[in-house]
Design a protein around this motif. Structure first.
Motif, PDB file in Angstrom:
ATOM      1  N   UNK A   1       0.845  -1.200   0.000  1.00 19.21           N
ATOM      2  CA  UNK A   1       0.000   0.000   0.000  1.00 19.21           C
ATOM      3  C   UNK A   1       0.880   1.249   0.000  1.00 19.21           C
TER       4      UNK A   1
ATOM      5  N   UNK B   1      -4.066   2.739  -9.820  1.00 17.39           N
ATOM      6  CA  UNK B   1      -3.446   1.970  -8.734  1.00 17.39           C
ATOM      7  C   UNK B   1      -4.455   0.957  -8.208  1.00 17.39           C
ATOM      8  N   UNK B   2      -5.604   0.845  -8.865  1.00 18.94           N
ATOM      9  CA  UNK B   2      -6.628  -0.067  -8.370  1.00 18.94           C
ATOM     10  C   UNK B   2      -6.283  -1.517  -8.705  1.00 18.94           C
ATOM     11  N   UNK B   3      -5.516  -1.725  -9.756  1.00 12.14           N
ATOM     12  CA  UNK B   3      -4.970  -3.044 -10.030  1.00 12.14           C
ATOM     13  C   UNK B   3      -3.445  -2.905  -9.977  1.00 12.14           C
TER      14      UNK B   3
ATOM     15  N   UNK C   1      -5.948  -6.419  -6.424  1.00 10.88           N
ATOM     16  CA  UNK C   1      -6.659  -5.151  -6.545  1.00 10.88           C
ATOM     17  C   UNK C   1      -6.419  -4.369  -5.264  1.00 10.88           C
ATOM     18  N   UNK C   2      -6.600  -3.072  -5.327  1.00  9.59           N
ATOM     19  CA  UNK C   2      -6.435  -2.260  -4.120  1.00  9.59           C
ATOM     20  C   UNK C   2      -7.462  -2.687  -3.072  1.00  9.59           C
ATOM     21  N   UNK C   3      -8.635  -3.140  -3.562  1.00  8.52           N
ATOM     22  CA  UNK C   3      -9.654  -3.656  -2.641  1.00  8.52           C
ATOM     23  C   UNK C   3      -9.115  -4.862  -1.869  1.00  8.52           C
TER      24      UNK C   3
ATOM     25  N   UNK D   1      -6.700  -3.572   0.760  1.00  8.41           N
ATOM     26  CA  UNK D   1      -7.377  -2.891   1.859  1.00  8.41           C
ATOM     27  C   UNK D   1      -8.007  -3.905   2.813  1.00  8.41           C
ATOM     28  N   UNK D   2      -8.502  -5.003   2.225  1.00 12.69           N
ATOM     29  CA  UNK D   2      -9.191  -6.002   3.052  1.00 12.69           C
ATOM     30  C   UNK D   2      -8.236  -6.969   3.742  1.00 12.69           C
ATOM     31  N   UNK D   3      -6.982  -7.034   3.271  1.00 10.72           N
ATOM     32  CA  UNK D   3      -6.066  -8.058   3.782  1.00 10.72           C
ATOM     33  C   UNK D   3      -5.430  -7.637   5.110  1.00 10.72           C
TER      34      UNK D   3
END
Lengths: 459, 459
Positions: B153, B166-168, B183-185, B188-190
């Protein structure tokens, strides 16, 4: 990414009840590919496969089926199975399924949904077809303007699993009024203790619920957006349209335009060539062909009206096909260019004089060229035909060339005027293009042809 | 979002040198809208406006101009100004500009770029037109598999300002080999202390540099991707194609298909109706019209060949336009459906027999309907025409209907065969659609018409 399993193998796994192997096949492949393979199974077999996965993944795979197959599959499910599957679907796909479901089936499934989802379906299906409201989804992320960046990121983490995208989040004020938006990139780059309202973009590009879906898709394209918020007349956020929907809308509109150009009616959003039965194909195709054939009878009457002229100069009949084709081709060209320029909002019906001036100039050049070809044709190959002694081949060639030239100019102008007129009447300009136009310029062409020849040959 | 300033006002600001007001206008509007307004200024005025902003924003606005205006503008800049502006452009737009720049200008600007950018331009412009390599960009984010999520990140934060998305982010192994993506998602979730390789998706949907751009855009559409990585033959990552480029590619391909259907040649990626001079329009339009007119002369010869028949039965001439139009319409319908099904890879030339069987059935139904219309037309309105005493109107009506029916069937089958044949030869199926087809079925139609009538009337 290749299917690791063939259709036959999958069928055998289902028959043998090897559910673990089925599950590992599903997990190893992309949902889109799993959906493609399953689509070839019977709805019962397909449900056996989907049942093996968690509800979220099975709903995702189910969302990739075409609507017809979805409806067939709902038929083989119990009411509760159907409700569970449907409640996990993305809201826009779900609403689109309900819109196409037969009324009696809808009345069975809808009450089985949880109240929030039932109301979401009711709301999303209430907008007119082809508007922003009809294609938007209700799974979007929102933030409050007074949240800190840390709080905002934490909130997005929480909602991520159930949200179409967390890359754009919308900042809402009182009464869900859209105040601004932030991208996840903005949030990642901002200081953690700043407030959302300090970094949000206040001037949001948005759409109204009743905006045309193609306009909205073009706006997403123009501004390179990931998603576009949709607001109601009070400025409250009611949904978003995502970039992948924009591509689908643009493809769908293109298909419809192409079909109008080629005189095929019916809505083909999900239709597939091989799957559409012959009788359906016929029903989609015959109305246009018949309407145009009936309109085309008018040209028959015109030819009959000038029968005497044709008996005297059979060479005129030899140029009728070229007259018709050339008129159709030059007219279609100008119609295509005008339709496209209208679609791209580059021109509007108000520009009619400038457009006609331009088309006229192009048409005159084309008319000279094509007239010359026709003249050469008459002079070189007209020798065999019987013409009355009092007329020279030169004079006839001249008359035919002039007539053809006039046809090119009129057809080009008609090709430009028809779509502009349609746009003025708020009709779809594409509807008057190609086949209808071809038939119309055939009629005007024959009139011009016979009148010009009569006049120039003084008969 | 509306322009807060008119073109006239902006011109006055430039003349008066009110640079602060110009700057605040630019900051208050979306770059796309600033670009749209500036496009109407002279290149000198436009440069005066762009100069007021920081290099990054001016390059962004500049990227939204069409290529021609960009080239005009580079003309009024010094070598260093041009190099500075161009070096800040997104790499794919920059490469596309260099591809369209005249050789002599390229040789001036290119050496003024920094070495890394010069090589980037060389590399991106080296791929064949319409391939994935030619449309990809080199501004993408990469991660190492052994980074922790926190490090990943942090890395994305650092590269965000210079990266298309930066989303992928793509996970590279040795020799830049594409190992996976996150993915940035996902990030964020990890858990922050997990490693990138633990959460990455290993089975990446990707494209090869020499894949066709439309196939690649369709892949982005099919899988709802934000971006698609492009790899070379060694599996190394060389670029990405983003969702907004996919929309533009699909729109461009639509335009080209439409133009082929309507017999307009030339590449119109950036062309605009009102901006294209009359002479250009003429050059794009005449080759098709002339080629088709010359081909159409063949039908003239056929009519001449059967002159005797026409003199005897002038009623035959009255049905020639309907014959031509109906053949063109039914043929175009089947061609359109086949071209689209081919484009969507739903059918392939191998399916020719199944397709012809289907089209034949539809054609027979259409033939009966249209034959009946023609028959009614002859019986009701044929009374006035002179026909030899030895023939009844009934017999002539019957002969004309049969001929029209045969024309409908042949035209429909030809409409299906031509695009399939073109696809077999690896030509673009759309090229043989509509106008070329219309002219061909005119010719076959006239032969069928006269032969059938001759045979059935026994003359």
């Amino acid at each position: 990414m290749a299917h690791q399993i063939s259709l036959t193998e999958l069928r055998e796994l289902i028959k043998a009840g090897k559910n673990q192997t089925i599950l590992s096949f599903i997990s190893a492949n992309h949902p889109v590919e799993v959906a493609e393979l399953i689509l070839q199974l019977s709805p019962e077999e397909a449900w056996h496969v989907l049942k093996q996965t968690d509800p979220h993944l099975s709903a995702e795979i189910f969302s990739h089926f075409d609507r017809e197959y979805q409806i067939d599959m709902v038929d083989v499910l119990t009411r509760n199975e159907a409700a569970k599957l449907i409640s996990e679907m993305p809201p826009d796909d779900r609403a689109s399924l309900f819109k196409r479901m037969p009324e009696e089936k809808k009345e069975i499934v809808l009450p089985a949904l949880a109240r929030a989802e039932r109301e979401d379906v009711r709301r999303l299906t209430s907008y007119a077809e082809e508007t922003a409201g009809a294609v938007m989804t209700s799974d979007y992320a929102t933030l409050s303007p007074i949240m800190t960046i840390s709080q905002a990121i934490e909130h997005l983490r929480e909602v991520a699993p159930d949200t179409e995208t967390i890359y754009y989040a919308y900042v809402l004020g009182a009464h869900r009024k859209l105040n601004g938006f932030v991208s996840l990139k903005d949030l990642i780059l901002a200081r953690r203790d700043a407030r959302v309202e300090q970094i949000m973009h206040g001037d949001v590009i948005s759409a109204r619920v009743d905006d045309d879906q193609e306009d909205v898709a073009r706006r997403i394209q123009k501004y390179d957006l990931l998603a576009l918020p949709v607001i109601n007349k009070n400025g409250a956020l009611v949904g978003i349209i995502t970039h992948d929907d924009a591509i689908d809308i643009i493809t769908q509109e293109h298909t419809e335009d192409m079909e109008k150009f080629m005189a095929i009616s019916g809505s083909h959003a999900d239709a597939m060539y091989m799957k559409t039965p012959v009788w359906e194909q016929f029903k989609n195709r015959f109305p246009w062909v018949i309407a145009l054939a009936v309109l085309g009878l008018v040209s028959g009457f015109i030819v009959q009206r000038f029968e005497g002229l044709l008996v005297q100069f059979t060479i005129l009949a030899a140029f009728m096909p070229m007259l018709a084709d050339t008129g159709g081709n030059t007219g279609s060209q100008s119609a295509t260019l005008v339709v496209r320029a209208l679609a791209l909002k580059e021109i509007s019906p108000k520009d009619i004089l400038r457009i006609l001036a331009k088309e006229f100039q192009v048409a005159v050049m084309l008319a000279f060229l094509l007239g010359a070809i026709a003249f050469v044709r008459v002079m070189f190959f007209g020798d065999g035909t019987s013409i009355p002694d009092s007329f020279s081949l030169l004079r006839i060639g001249f008359a035919i060339s002039i007539a053809l030239g006039l046809q090119v100019i009129t057809a080009t102008l008609i090709g430009a005027i028809l779509p502009l007129g349609a746009a003025r009447m708020k009709w779809d300009p594409a509807i008057v293009a190609s086949p209808a136009l071809t038939t119309i310029v055939d009629i005007t062409g024959l009139i011009i042809y016979f009148m010009t020849v009569k006049l120039l040959l003084d008969i």
